[in-house]
Scaffold this active site. Structure first.
Site, mmCIF file in Angstrom:
data_model
loop_
_atom_site.group_PDB
_atom_site.id
_atom_site.type_symbol
_atom_site.label_atom_id
_atom_site.label_comp_id
_atom_site.label_asym_id
_atom_site.label_seq_id
_atom_site.Cartn_x
_atom_site.Cartn_y
_atom_site.Cartn_z
ATOM 1 N N CYS A 17 33.146 61.782 58.608
ATOM 2 C CA CYS A 17 31.813 62.080 58.081
ATOM 3 C C CYS A 17 31.879 62.911 56.806
ATOM 4 C CB CYS A 17 30.980 62.764 59.156
ATOM 5 S SG CYS A 17 30.686 61.666 60.561
ATOM 6 N N HIS A 54 28.911 57.210 63.428
ATOM 7 C CA HIS A 54 28.580 58.618 63.630
ATOM 8 C C HIS A 54 27.203 58.890 63.035
ATOM 9 C CE1 HIS A 54 33.004 60.096 64.121
ATOM 10 N NE2 HIS A 54 32.799 58.929 64.728
ATOM 11 N N CYS A 77 33.045 65.612 61.205
ATOM 12 C CA CYS A 77 34.463 65.300 61.377
ATOM 13 C C CYS A 77 35.016 64.818 60.031
ATOM 14 C CB CYS A 77 34.626 64.232 62.451
ATOM 15 S SG CYS A 77 34.044 62.596 61.919
ATOM 16 N N GLU A 85 26.110 61.122 60.946
ATOM 17 C CA GLU A 85 26.098 61.365 59.506
ATOM 18 C C GLU A 85 26.245 60.053 58.738
ATOM 19 O OE1 GLU A 85 28.018 64.968 61.543
ATOM 20 O OE2 GLU A 85 28.019 62.792 61.778
#
Length: 167
Positions: free
Chosen positions: A95, A62, A92, A64
């Site tokens: 993250c 992801h 999410c 992040e």
């Protein structure tokens, strides 16, 4: 609406968020996910990340997480206290956990989870996993505790290692 309060931020925060949005849009145009993030350290160093889940066949890549990995690698540390994460979308649970483990000072995001769901990225069941009943969790992912006599051996070994790095 998001469960996190919406606040007006400084022009600098808005600038970093606009950059994260730009990274996300550029990545989406190049076969990546529509997510971008920037870590900004206390002394102003910036580290960017974009979503490469499908490009790298890595469900943890992801934006992040990518930004956190880039910052930690460049700075030679596993914790980023004093740094702030700016991300194009509400993080999410994966993250958010990474941000907590990195010891970031704050997280600022632009789009919320509902905007993401409208764009085809509905993480509602992942958020619900942590707040739902045991039956709800079992439907998504059964997680079982298996008690073994040797279960604490790694922790005992770690505690006995005088050269260990605490985190």
């Amino acid at each position: 609406m998001s469960t996190i309060p919406l606040i007006e931020e400084s022009p600098r925060t808005q600038q970093y968020l606009q950059r994260a949005i730009q990274l996300a849009a550029e990545n989406a145009a190049n076969d990546g996910g529509p997510f971008g993030a920037i870590i900004v350290t206390a002394d102003g160093q910036q580290f960017a990340g974009v979503n490469r889940v499908t490009a790298e066949n890595d469900p943890t890549m992801h934006a992040e997480v990518a930004a956190i990995r880039a910052a930690c690698r460049a700075l030679g540390t596993f914790e980023l206290s004093g740094a702030v994460l700016y991300t194009s979308c509400e993080p999410c649970p994966l993250c958010l956990s990474a941000a907590l483990w990195a010891r970031l000072d704050a997280v600022h995001f632009a789009a919320d989870r509902h905007d993401a769901a409208a764009g085809g990225f509905d993480d509602a069941e992942f958020y619900a996993f942590f707040t739902g009943s045991a039956e709800d969790r079992d439907r998504l992912l059964p997680v079982r505790h298996v008690r073994l006599d040797t279960r604490t051996t790694p922790f005992d070994t770690w505690a006995a290692n005088a050269a260990r790095t605490r985190y």
